[in-house]
Design an enzyme around this catalytic site. Sequence first.
Site, PDB file in Angstrom:
ATOM      1  N   ASP A   1      21.141  23.931  88.577  1.00  0.00           N
ATOM      2  CA  ASP A   1      21.266  24.136  87.135  1.00  0.00           C
ATOM      3  C   ASP A   1      22.685  23.766  86.722  1.00  0.00           C
ATOM      4  O   ASP A   1      23.645  24.126  87.409  1.00  0.00           O
ATOM      5  CB  ASP A   1      20.977  25.620  86.805  1.00  0.00           C
ATOM      6  CG  ASP A   1      20.609  25.824  85.344  1.00  0.00           C
ATOM      7  OD1 ASP A   1      21.426  25.452  84.478  1.00  0.00           O
ATOM      8  OD2 ASP A   1      19.526  26.357  85.077  1.00  0.00           O
TER       9      ASP A   1
ATOM     10  N   ILE B   1      12.501  30.286  81.842  1.00  0.00           N
ATOM     11  CA  ILE B   1      11.300  30.210  82.689  1.00  0.00           C
ATOM     12  C   ILE B   1      11.714  30.071  84.159  1.00  0.00           C
ATOM     13  O   ILE B   1      11.128  30.691  85.049  1.00  0.00           O
ATOM     14  CB  ILE B   1      10.399  29.024  82.267  1.00  0.00           C
ATOM     15  CG1 ILE B   1       9.930  29.204  80.817  1.00  0.00           C
ATOM     16  CG2 ILE B   1       9.195  28.909  83.197  1.00  0.00           C
ATOM     17  CD1 ILE B   1       9.105  28.049  80.259  1.00  0.00           C
TER      18      ILE B   1
ATOM     19  N   LYS C   1       9.970  13.881  76.343  1.00  0.00           N
ATOM     20  CA  LYS C   1       9.124  14.614  77.295  1.00  0.00           C
ATOM     21  C   LYS C   1       7.865  13.809  77.621  1.00  0.00           C
ATOM     22  O   LYS C   1       7.346  13.864  78.727  1.00  0.00           O
ATOM     23  CB  LYS C   1       8.744  15.998  76.750  1.00  0.00           C
ATOM     24  CG  LYS C   1       9.892  16.972  76.620  1.00  0.00           C
ATOM     25  CD  LYS C   1      10.721  17.141  77.879  1.00  0.00           C
ATOM     26  CE  LYS C   1      10.047  17.965  78.941  1.00  0.00           C
ATOM     27  NZ  LYS C   1      10.963  18.173  80.117  1.00  0.00           N
TER      28      LYS C   1
ATOM     29  N   TYR D   1      12.600  14.761  71.009  1.00  0.00           N
ATOM     30  CA  TYR D   1      12.273  15.691  72.083  1.00  0.00           C
ATOM     31  C   TYR D   1      10.868  15.393  72.618  1.00  0.00           C
ATOM     32  O   TYR D   1      10.669  15.232  73.826  1.00  0.00           O
ATOM     33  CB  TYR D   1      12.348  17.127  71.542  1.00  0.00           C
ATOM     34  CG  TYR D   1      12.070  18.188  72.559  1.00  0.00           C
ATOM     35  CD1 TYR D   1      12.812  18.266  73.722  1.00  0.00           C
ATOM     36  CD2 TYR D   1      11.060  19.126  72.358  1.00  0.00           C
ATOM     37  CE1 TYR D   1      12.559  19.256  74.667  1.00  0.00           C
ATOM     38  CE2 TYR D   1      10.795  20.109  73.287  1.00  0.00           C
ATOM     39  CZ  TYR D   1      11.554  20.174  74.441  1.00  0.00           C
ATOM     40  OH  TYR D   1      11.289  21.146  75.364  1.00  0.00           O
TER      41      TYR D   1
END
Length: 328
Positions: A31, A12, A153, A149
């Site tokens: 990154d 993305i 998040k 996960y």
Amino acid sequence: MHILVTGGAGFIGSHLSRALLDRGDSVAVLDNMSTGRFENIESLVDRPDFSFAIDDLNNALVLDRLASQADAIVHLAAAVGVKLVVEQPTETIETNVLGTHAVLDAARRYRCRTLIASTSEVYGKGVRIPFSEDDDLLLGPSSRSRWSYAVSKLLDEFLGLAAHREFGLPVTVTRFFNTVGPVQTGRYGMVVPRFVRQALRGDPLTVYGDGEQSRCFCHVQDTVRALLCLLDRPDETAGQVYNIGSTEEISINQLAEQVIRRTGSESVVIHVPYSEAYAPGFEDMRRRVPDTRKLHAAIGWRPTHTLDDILRDVVAYEQGRMDRPSYA
Ligand code: UDP
């Protein structure tokens, strides 16, 4: 505007970086290349308004410098894909929670407009379809590592919303629902690129479980369009959570058939038990459909690509890759 995109070499992130440059913004990508790939941003590196740093979010000096130059931060860097998450839960939790904490800390110092990427995983085993932002959340037990996960998040979301509430930071949280498109790799379990590659090679399409679980797949270009709009509307959208996804629901069995039709492949479909497909600790979601009315009300967004458009683009991309001499 100058935008810092964490995870900008990912799927993305690289699409977003290109779209930002195309509309005249300047972009810095941060990154650590854990799942990001240089080839995703290779075509951007010569553009004058683009810069690129390979580093971890826990390098406070680098993050501070990049944030000090940014008007806005889009925080996409995260552990990617259910497969990796189940196999490396410690890294998942640390990357997601500590990374977001570091980003928000830097954003606060320089008052950056901030988007925090979250995921439809946070809806867990919810059964009230479609999922809307204010729904109660139903997650599995901590003995099943998949849920690490969602929980990590979710903590990112709490951190982002708290930074808005306590410190007035213009933070918006986005929950992505199965974003797909060219450049996405199947290496981390994602079903669409996996099926397309399997079909193009003539290999069996590996449907996990009974294949009656369903998803809504959203073209990455639609997702990016939503992010650009949200970025531009801090006054209306700060402190809010938005679903971003398509509402075109399809079972994984139907998806496999559609991929075979689209590619004209002679591949067959096989069903693989979850216990063979994933490490222990995996648990699948049966249905996942977003309610996108809140996003539509805020920015007038609707997806414009159908699943067939998505498959057309992914097939073209994967065919292009296979035709390159470096293909493995
Ligand atoms: N899946 C599958 N075969 C594959 C990869 C995935 O049947 O080769 C299934 C997976 O179990 C899930 C769905 O496809 O039910 C979507 O998986 P993906 O990892 O793309 O996204 P998720 O919705 O699980 O985050």
